[in-house]
Write an enzyme that holds these catalytic residues in place. Structure first.
Site, PDB file in Angstrom:
ATOM      1  N   CYS A 469      53.174  51.322  39.135  1.00 33.85           N
ATOM      2  CA  CYS A 469      53.243  50.451  40.308  1.00 33.85           C
ATOM      3  C   CYS A 469      54.381  49.445  40.222  1.00 33.85           C
ATOM      4  O   CYS A 469      55.033  49.146  41.236  1.00 33.85           O
ATOM      5  CB  CYS A 469      51.910  49.742  40.523  1.00 33.85           C
ATOM      6  SG  CYS A 469      51.373  48.759  39.106  1.00 33.85           S
ATOM      7  N   HIS A 513      47.704  46.028  39.244  1.00 34.36           N
ATOM      8  CA  HIS A 513      48.579  46.600  40.269  1.00 34.36           C
ATOM      9  C   HIS A 513      49.634  45.566  40.659  1.00 34.36           C
ATOM     10  O   HIS A 513      49.473  44.367  40.429  1.00 34.36           O
ATOM     11  CB  HIS A 513      47.745  46.987  41.488  1.00 34.36           C
ATOM     12  CG  HIS A 513      48.448  47.905  42.442  1.00 34.36           C
ATOM     13  ND1 HIS A 513      49.005  49.100  42.046  1.00 34.36           N
ATOM     14  CD2 HIS A 513      48.696  47.796  43.772  1.00 34.36           C
ATOM     15  CE1 HIS A 513      49.541  49.700  43.096  1.00 34.36           C
ATOM     16  NE2 HIS A 513      49.372  48.918  44.158  1.00 34.36           N
ATOM     17  N   ASP A 529      52.786  48.192  50.232  1.00 39.53           N
ATOM     18  CA  ASP A 529      52.550  48.760  48.894  1.00 39.53           C
ATOM     19  C   ASP A 529      53.364  50.041  48.750  1.00 39.53           C
ATOM     20  O   ASP A 529      52.953  51.116  49.212  1.00 39.53           O
ATOM     21  CB  ASP A 529      51.061  49.064  48.705  1.00 39.53           C
ATOM     22  CG  ASP A 529      50.731  49.383  47.247  1.00 39.53           C
ATOM     23  OD1 ASP A 529      51.672  49.596  46.462  1.00 39.53           O
ATOM     24  OD2 ASP A 529      49.536  49.414  46.893  1.00 39.53           O
TER      25      ASP A 529
END
Length: 745
Positions: A469, A513, A529
């Site tokens: 991520c 994350h 995201d």
């Protein structure tokens, strides 16, 4: 045969006589004893039979080493050396007691002074909780160097109980509680051994320990339920460099790779209303605005803070005003139980709002506690969603969130300029173009990304194309800034999973994350995201579901990846059981505070005042102690055989008139009856018997006594002794014995 038995008994007594005392072992005066009575025993029996001196040393291992997680390594080394130095074979090298005591006294003073200096240097002269615990352990270790008499052992053991209790100052978890229980049991066993040092076989020590432990449990329950819960009188913070866990205060590609494979619990959540959908569970922790080409960090200079006791600032009022009116009146409410992180920042869903006096809200809408989270922390959070923050971006914030290093990553800069121009300088169309480019470039989501060098953005976007991520959020934010669009990275957790019982939501370290926030004119900061471009299931299903679906491929290639995946599955299962037990322990035992105690006592016992609570506490404690005393008396009360009871009654009756006619404690029943019958032949005793026994004929009395002897002999030693006591024939003879005794009375 008799001679061999006598020889064995003589050898046993000889060994017992040779057994060294506590003081002899403490001075190194010991010798090996060839005791055949313990040769064939199991290891635990041999352990229980150890002399008390060795038990004192064993107890120190159980007491001191649970502190290893938060004590400096050199102090644990000093503990090992100190314990080993007390072994009798080591002390035996210094034959004269005067030399031994002089040497050990010098070692004690030197070790203690060096230990004080070590504590000063280790904790940087900060007098905090962990330094206090370390000092207590240092005192215990130093006391071992003057362990010569039982009095010294009692001091060491009492100090050991304080050291065990100090574990709760660092942590109140289930594992710590088990460590304290084990340590307390061992210390109590040592107390028993000190008072039973002549018992070479160790018989009865566990039984005594069991009586003490079982007797204390009811009183423990009473105190837990009724003893008033007092608020803390003071608080002490950890003083030094403790190891941290969880999300770091900086981020560069690779930081979250190892964290993503950990199944350790980060926090639990209890929702008062319906839980938001999985793809909305973004647990906000830190906002990174500064980037040096490698690492992202928070920008503290542009960050403002607000606490609930202060007047609400304009930036907070503007953000709250964008929420719908019904949400402003009734925001979503939930409670987070955060595991210790040794850090200041807390977590909450976008966008969190807390009203605790010790928690601040920053202008980036992150939560900060005034002190590091050193113990499990429960805090309430409000969520105003949907809500827009910073609809108008001031010049200072715009400058901070557009800043990039002057040099580095030329390919990414050029691509950003190209795509932004092709999108007509429209930020939304530009982000869509970036998403298409990523989807067409065969990027891959993996927990084992390759290492990156200096131009990390270029290497990831154009060479490796494999990452986690933070690779995607870092590169995406860089590309937005390179096109002149304010953007920043947000770190925290995403998703989670229900607990085994389903009553709470659990977020683990593997759910760590990072995502991007982009500022758009008139809309404020919006969450984007970029990980979802490549692995949408990571956001929609959660990290655990993604790992389960992709299997070993998430951990790389080859046999090592398969092994890592199998270890992950096993640890995940074990940790879930452990976390569930820890949750209920923290919720129902450690979390049994003033409010819960008041509610439960009112519900169960209708107690509504502190005076009633104290009365119930006193009454319950007295009742428990009385029951325990009654049980101990009942256990120690002499139990008679059914055939002995009538004769005991007869002896008590005779003792009232002449104590000499009563049965002596060391006298057998048959011998006593024979002496009683013989007393009838003595004229001086016949008058006493006439007054004691309800009979006018001494011949008849002798016949009754003789019949009693015969019946008793049959019941105790004859054919009837093998019969069941409830059988008809046995009961008939016992009844006959009682009738004869009754005739005498």
């Amino acid at each position: 045969m008799s001679d061999s038995r006598n020889t064995s008994s003589t050898a046993t007594f000889s060994n017992l006589a040779k057994q060294p005392s506590f003081e002899q072992l403490a001075l190194g005066q010991y010798q090996k004893i060839d005791d055949s009575s313990t040769t064939n025993k199991k290891w635990h029996s041999k352990l229980l039979a150890l002399p008390a001196y060795y038990w004192v040393l064993l107890a120190q291992i159980v007491v001191i080493f649970p502190h290893a997680a938060h004590l400096p390594l050199w102090l644990m080394g000093f503990a090992v050396v100190s314990i080993m130095a007390q072994l009798p074979p080591i002390k035996a090298r210094f034959r004269q007691a005067r030399h031994l005591k002089r040497l050990y006294q010098g070692m004690q003073m030197l070790g203690f002074l060096l230990g004080l200096a070590g504590l000063w240097l280790t904790y940087n002269a900060a007098f905090g909780l962990d330094m206090g615990v370390a000092f207590l352990v240092l005192c215990l270790i130093s006391k071992l160097w003057e362990l010569y008499k039982r009095r010294d052992a009692y001091v060491v053991l009492n100090l050991s109980l304080f050291v065990l209790a100090a574990l709760f100052l660092m942590d109140q978890g289930l594992i710590t509680t088990l460590e304290v229980i084990i340590g307390t049991v061992v210390v109590l066993l040592v107390f028993i051994a000190l008072n039973d040092d002549g018992n070479r076989r160790g018989d009865g020590r566990l039984r005594t320990l069991g009586v003490l432990g079982i007797g204390a449990l009811p009183l423990l329950v009473v105190l837990f339920l009724f003893f008033p819960r007092l608020p803390p009188l003071w608080s002490v913070q950890l003083s030094g460099s403790q190891a941290t866990t969880g999300v770091s205060d900086s981020m560069s590609p690779g930081d979250f790779a190892n964290l993503g494979q950990s199944t350790a619990l980060a926090f639990r959540v209890e929702f008062a209303e319906e839980r938001p959908p999985q793809d909305e569970l973004y647990w906000r922790g830190l906002v990174f605005s500064d980037f040096d080409g490698v690492t992202w960090r928070p920008n503290r200079s542009a960050q403002q803070q607000w606490q609930s006791q202060q007047t609400q600032p304009q930036w907070l009022n503007r953000a709250l005003a964008t929420a719908p009116s019904n949400v402003q009146l009734e925001p979503n409410h939930y409670e987070i139980i955060l595991e210790p992180t040794q850090q200041h920042w807390l977590f909450g869903l976008d966008y969190p709002f807390a009203q605790r006096s010790d928690v601040s809200i920053t202008s980036d809408f992150t939560l900060l506690k005034d002190q590091p989270v050193t113990q499990q922390l429960r805090y309430d959070v409000l969520r105003f969603a949907p809500m827009r923050i910073d609809p108008v971006l001031d010049a200072a914030s715009r400058r901070v969130n557009l800043a990039l290093p002057d040099n580095g990553n030329p390919q990414a800069r050029a691509l950003a300029q190209q795509l932004f121009a092709e999108s007509g300088s429209d930020p939304v169309r530009y982000m869509q173009a970036l998403e298409r480019w990523i989807n067409q470039s065969e990027f891959r989501y993996t927990l084992s990304p390759p290492r990156l060098n200096d131009n990390r953005i270029d290497e990831f976007l154009f060479d490796t194309k494999a990452g986690f991520c933070e690779h995607y959020s870092s590169s995406f934010t860089f590309m937005l800034r390179a096109a002149g669009i304010p953007a920043r990275v947000v770190a925290g957790y995403q998703g989670g999973e229900p607990s085994r019982g389903g009553s709470v939501w659990e977020v683990r370290q593997m759910d760590a994350h990072a995502w991007t926030e982009v500022w758009l004119e008139g809309q404020g900061w919006l969450r984007v995201d970029p990980t979802a471009f490549v692995a949408p299931e990571r956001v929609e299903q959660g990290m655990d579901a993604l790992t389960q679906s992709q299997g070993a491929a998430m951990f790389g290639d080859g046999a090592g990846a398969q092994l890592s995946y199998q270890q992950y599955q096993m640890l995940q299962t074990l940790r879930r059981f452990s976390d569930q037990a820890s949750y209920y322990w923290q919720k129902d035992i450690v979390g049994y505070d003033q409010d819960k105690q008041a509610g439960s006592l009112l519900k169960w016992f209708n107690i509504s005042s502190i005076m009633q609570q104290i009365v119930w506490l006193a009454a319950s404690a007295v009742t428990v102690v009385s029951i325990l005393a009654l049980m101990i008396w009942q256990r120690r009360r002499k139990r008679w055989h059914p055939a002995d009871l009538p004769l005991v009654t007869l002896s008590k009756r005779l003792s009232k008139h002449d104590p000499l006619l009563a049965r002596d404690e060391s006298e057998g029943q048959l011998a006593w009856l024979e002496r009683l019958a013989a007393s009838l032949a003595v004229p001086d005793n016949s008058d006493t018997l006439d007054n004691s026994l309800e009979t006018d004929n001494l011949d008849v009395t002798q016949q009754h006594i003789e019949q009693i002897r015969q019946d008793y002999r049959q019941l105790r030693y004859g054919r009837m002794s093998t019969f069941d006591a409830n059988s008809a024939e046995y009961q008939r003879l016992l009844k006959q014995l009682k009738e004869n005794v009754r005739k005498l009375l």
